[in-house]
Write a protein that holds these residues in place. Sequence first.
Motif, short mmCIF file in Angstrom:
data_model
loop_
_atom_site.label_atom_id
_atom_site.label_comp_id
_atom_site.label_asym_id
_atom_site.label_seq_id
_atom_site.Cartn_x
_atom_site.Cartn_y
_atom_site.Cartn_z
N ASP A 45 0.81 -1.21 0.00
CA ASP A 45 0.00 0.00 0.00
C ASP A 45 0.84 1.27 0.00
O ASP A 45 0.32 2.37 0.00
CB ASP A 45 -0.92 0.03 1.22
CG ASP A 45 -1.97 -1.07 1.18
OD1 ASP A 45 -2.43 -1.40 0.07
OD2 ASP A 45 -2.31 -1.60 2.24
N ALA A 46 2.15 1.14 0.00
CA ALA A 46 3.03 2.29 0.14
C ALA A 46 3.33 2.98 -1.20
O ALA A 46 4.09 3.93 -1.23
CB ALA A 46 4.33 1.88 0.81
N VAL A 47 2.73 2.54 -2.27
CA VAL A 47 3.05 3.10 -3.59
C VAL A 47 2.70 4.57 -3.71
O VAL A 47 3.23 5.26 -4.57
CB VAL A 47 2.38 2.30 -4.72
CG1 VAL A 47 2.94 0.89 -4.80
CG2 VAL A 47 0.88 2.31 -4.57
N ASP A 48 1.83 5.06 -2.85
CA ASP A 48 1.44 6.47 -2.95
C ASP A 48 2.32 7.37 -2.09
O ASP A 48 2.04 8.54 -1.92
CB ASP A 48 -0.03 6.65 -2.58
CG ASP A 48 -0.35 6.15 -1.18
OD1 ASP A 48 0.47 5.42 -0.61
OD2 ASP A 48 -1.41 6.51 -0.66
N THR A 49 3.40 6.84 -1.56
CA THR A 49 4.31 7.65 -0.75
C THR A 49 5.61 7.89 -1.51
O THR A 49 5.68 7.68 -2.72
CB THR A 49 4.57 6.96 0.61
OG1 THR A 49 5.18 5.69 0.39
CG2 THR A 49 3.28 6.77 1.39
N ILE A 54 12.45 7.77 -3.97
CA ILE A 54 13.49 7.79 -2.94
C ILE A 54 14.84 7.31 -3.45
O ILE A 54 15.88 7.74 -2.95
CB ILE A 54 13.02 6.99 -1.71
CG1 ILE A 54 13.76 7.47 -0.48
CG2 ILE A 54 13.13 5.50 -1.92
CD1 ILE A 54 13.13 7.04 0.82
N HIS A 55 14.87 6.49 -4.46
CA HIS A 55 16.13 5.99 -5.00
C HIS A 55 16.97 7.10 -5.63
O HIS A 55 18.15 6.91 -5.89
CB HIS A 55 15.85 4.89 -6.04
CG HIS A 55 15.17 5.41 -7.27
ND1 HIS A 55 13.82 5.64 -7.32
CD2 HIS A 55 15.68 5.78 -8.48
CE1 HIS A 55 13.51 6.11 -8.52
NE2 HIS A 55 14.62 6.20 -9.24
N LYS A 56 16.39 8.27 -5.84
CA LYS A 56 17.11 9.38 -6.45
C LYS A 56 17.97 10.15 -5.45
O LYS A 56 18.79 10.98 -5.87
CB LYS A 56 16.12 10.33 -7.11
CG LYS A 56 15.40 9.72 -8.30
CD LYS A 56 14.43 10.70 -8.90
CE LYS A 56 13.66 10.07 -10.05
NZ LYS A 56 12.69 11.02 -10.62
N LEU A 57 17.80 9.90 -4.17
CA LEU A 57 18.60 10.60 -3.17
C LEU A 57 20.08 10.28 -3.37
O LEU A 57 20.45 9.13 -3.55
CB LEU A 57 18.18 10.22 -1.75
CG LEU A 57 16.87 10.82 -1.26
CD1 LEU A 57 16.52 10.26 0.10
CD2 LEU A 57 16.97 12.33 -1.18
N GLN A 58 20.90 11.29 -3.31
CA GLN A 58 22.33 11.12 -3.54
C GLN A 58 23.15 11.68 -2.38
O GLN A 58 24.24 12.19 -2.59
CB GLN A 58 22.72 11.80 -4.85
CG GLN A 58 22.03 11.23 -6.06
CD GLN A 58 22.42 9.79 -6.32
OE1 GLN A 58 23.58 9.43 -6.27
NE2 GLN A 58 21.44 8.94 -6.60
N GLU A 78 12.88 0.03 6.62
CA GLU A 78 13.74 -0.89 5.87
C GLU A 78 13.67 -0.59 4.37
O GLU A 78 14.68 -0.64 3.67
CB GLU A 78 13.35 -2.34 6.16
CG GLU A 78 13.66 -2.76 7.57
CD GLU A 78 13.04 -4.10 7.95
OE1 GLU A 78 13.59 -4.72 8.86
OE2 GLU A 78 12.02 -4.51 7.35
N THR A 79 12.48 -0.24 3.89
CA THR A 79 12.32 0.12 2.48
C THR A 79 13.16 1.34 2.16
O THR A 79 13.87 1.39 1.15
CB THR A 79 10.83 0.40 2.15
OG1 THR A 79 10.08 -0.79 2.36
CG2 THR A 79 10.66 0.87 0.71
N TYR A 80 13.09 2.35 3.03
CA TYR A 80 13.90 3.55 2.82
C TYR A 80 15.38 3.19 2.76
O TYR A 80 16.10 3.61 1.86
CB TYR A 80 13.68 4.56 3.93
CG TYR A 80 12.39 5.35 3.83
CD1 TYR A 80 11.43 5.06 2.89
CD2 TYR A 80 12.14 6.39 4.70
CE1 TYR A 80 10.26 5.78 2.81
CE2 TYR A 80 10.97 7.12 4.63
CZ TYR A 80 10.04 6.82 3.67
OH TYR A 80 8.88 7.54 3.60
#
Length: 117
Positions: A45-49, A54-58, A78-80
């Motif tokens: 259900d987290a697809v709307d967050t 987040i993978h773009k954070l550098q 853990e996903t983050y």
Amino acid sequence: MHLAKHFASLAGKSEKLQQISGWRRKLMSQPVARSLLMSRMRQEDAVDTVEKEIHKLQIPTLVIAADSDETIPLWHCETYANEIPGAELAIIPNSTHGLPQTQAQIMAKLICEFLNN
């Protein structure tokens, strides 16, 4: 919530935050609403967050999680940590959502160690 109160105060939005907090308390006190909201706390259900971007954070990132958080499930943190390139995950045992209020010393130690590496 402590950090939210601080930021709301700085932004002149303390009254609005209190209003939203009151609504949340009322909603969570109702068994049917609580059940509906908590059942949506699944990974699928987290697809709307923010997970989709987040993978773009550098930047170096430390994700600090409470192992018994009822507001933000551990899988969310853990996903983050998994999606942010090079992120580190620190799980504080026997802790709940109020980490800044109840685990400030442990958090400070984790942050200092992270910044010194």
